[in-house]
Write an enzyme that holds these catalytic residues in place. Structure first.
Site, PDB file in Angstrom:
ATOM      1  N   LYS A 175      -7.996   0.794  -5.082  1.00  0.00           N
ATOM      2  CA  LYS A 175      -9.185   0.247  -4.433  1.00  0.00           C
ATOM      3  C   LYS A 175     -10.456   0.991  -4.837  1.00  0.00           C
ATOM      4  O   LYS A 175     -10.433   2.209  -5.045  1.00  0.00           O
ATOM      5  CB  LYS A 175      -9.041   0.326  -2.906  1.00  0.00           C
ATOM      6  N   ARG A 233      -6.267 -20.332   6.898  1.00  0.00           N
ATOM      7  CA  ARG A 233      -6.489 -21.709   7.368  1.00  0.00           C
ATOM      8  C   ARG A 233      -7.891 -22.191   7.000  1.00  0.00           C
ATOM      9  O   ARG A 233      -8.072 -23.345   6.597  1.00  0.00           O
ATOM     10  CB  ARG A 233      -6.286 -21.794   8.883  1.00  0.00           C
ATOM     11  N   GLY A 276      -5.282  -2.757   8.958  1.00  0.00           N
ATOM     12  CA  GLY A 276      -4.997  -1.593   9.785  1.00  0.00           C
ATOM     13  C   GLY A 276      -4.760  -1.891  11.247  1.00  0.00           C
ATOM     14  O   GLY A 276      -4.679  -0.974  12.062  1.00  0.00           O
ATOM     15  N   GLY A 326      -3.165  -7.187   8.333  1.00  0.00           N
ATOM     16  CA  GLY A 326      -2.454  -7.304   9.603  1.00  0.00           C
ATOM     17  C   GLY A 326      -1.024  -7.793   9.511  1.00  0.00           C
ATOM     18  O   GLY A 326      -0.379  -8.032  10.531  1.00  0.00           O
ATOM     19  N   ASP A 383       0.842  -1.202   0.000  1.00  0.00           N
ATOM     20  CA  ASP A 383       0.000   0.000   0.000  1.00  0.00           C
ATOM     21  C   ASP A 383       0.872   1.245   0.000  1.00  0.00           C
ATOM     22  O   ASP A 383       1.823   1.343   0.797  1.00  0.00           O
ATOM     23  CB  ASP A 383      -0.882   0.039   1.251  1.00  0.00           C
TER      24      ASP A 383
END
Length: 295
Positions: free
Chosen positions: A82, A166, A154, A215, A25
């Site tokens: 985006k 997963r 974020g 994250g 980003d």
């Protein structure tokens, strides 16, 4: 043989070319140049990184076209941008600007709570987020050429990206063991087209590349996601909210390449400076979660 641009095959092929890489980003041309120098395979142009969107609130929209053009002029690698979920006019604008990929993103404020964009109507390939196999296949059915885990953008906290990766991988493994006679019922349960369910079972993976996002803040986070089956990683706030963005960006690129070598990971993780301040996802209320946007 003539190849037509804009077909699903071409769009998926373009996404395949990013496999094994890091997408970063960026909010300006200077950051884009740092990302390219660090070895990013693409950059995501946006007005505010997810951490700032979360902190500042308000309605998060597509970035200013002027900013996107400045970033496109600054680098030679692909530029993504985006749009809000369901906002096909924002997508039309980005396609007119000539961006390389469009991310229909839950990080921005959704524009349509009923429909996602019909991505088959566009020549430019789309990226979409997913938390599970059904969500991933529904986005692919709409024309997405790349899937990414939603994670919880974020936060600097990788736990939700791990959970989503997963979940998707576990469901694909379970699908491989399912008798063919049960696939129609499974497709109905997933809310996805039968042909995509059959293709996923046959391939033993999603029919498009599946990146990790949401994250990821450290080289170790990036390597972990590669171990869990990611084809590459998106890094949002984790780089430019850290103390030394240039050094951390390079370290994360190397971590994706050498994810299976703990000795290299130990070396590149050294002396990176303070990472971005993290957020404990468990302390976020339902209204503060970005991952629940979309369906």
């Amino acid at each position: 043989m003539q190849v037509f641009t804009g077909t699903d095959k071409v769009k998926r092929g373009l996404a395949q070319m990013l496999k094994g890489g890091v997408i970063m980003d960026v909010t300006n041309a200077e950051q884009a140049e740092i990302a390219e120098e660090a070895g990013a395979v693409a950059v995501m142009a946006l007005e505010r990184v997810p951490a700032d969107i979360r902190a500042q609130g308000g309605v998060a929209r597509m970035a200013d076209p002027k900013k996107i053009k400045e970033i496109m002029s600054a680098v030679s690698i692909p530029v993504m941008a985006k749009v809000r979920i369901g906002h096909f006019v924002e997508a039309q604008i980005l396609e007119a600007l000539g961006v390389d990929f469009i991310d229909e993103s839950e990080v921005l404020t959704p524009a349509d709570e009923k429909y996602h964009i019909n991505k088959h109507l566009f020549k430019v390939p789309f990226v979409c987020g997913a938390r599970d196999l059904g969500e991933a296949l529904r986005r692919i059915a709409e024309g997405a050429a790349m899937i990414r885990t939603k994670g919880e953008a974020g936060t600097g906290n990788v736990v939700e990206a791990v959970r989503h990766m997963r979940q998707i991988m576990d469901e694909i493994r379970a699908l491989a063991l399912l008798p063919d006679e049960e696939l129609v019922a499974k497709a109905k349960e997933l809310g996805a087209p039968l042909e995509l369910v059959i293709e996923t079972k046959k391939l033993g993976r999603l029919p498009v590349v599946n990146f990790a996002a949401g994250g990821i803040a450290t080289p170790a986070d990036a390597a972990l996601m590669m171990h869990l089956g990611a084809d590459g990683v998106f890094v949002g706030s984790g780089i430019f909210k850290s103390k030394d963005p240039r050094k951390r960006a390079r370290a994360i690129v190397l971590a994706v390449t050498y994810y299976d070598d703990p000795y290299v990971l130990a070396e590149i993780s050294e002396d990176l400076g303070e990472p971005m301040p993290g957020i404990d996802v468990r302390k976020l209320s339902e209204t503060e979660l970005l991952q629940v946007r979309g369906w």
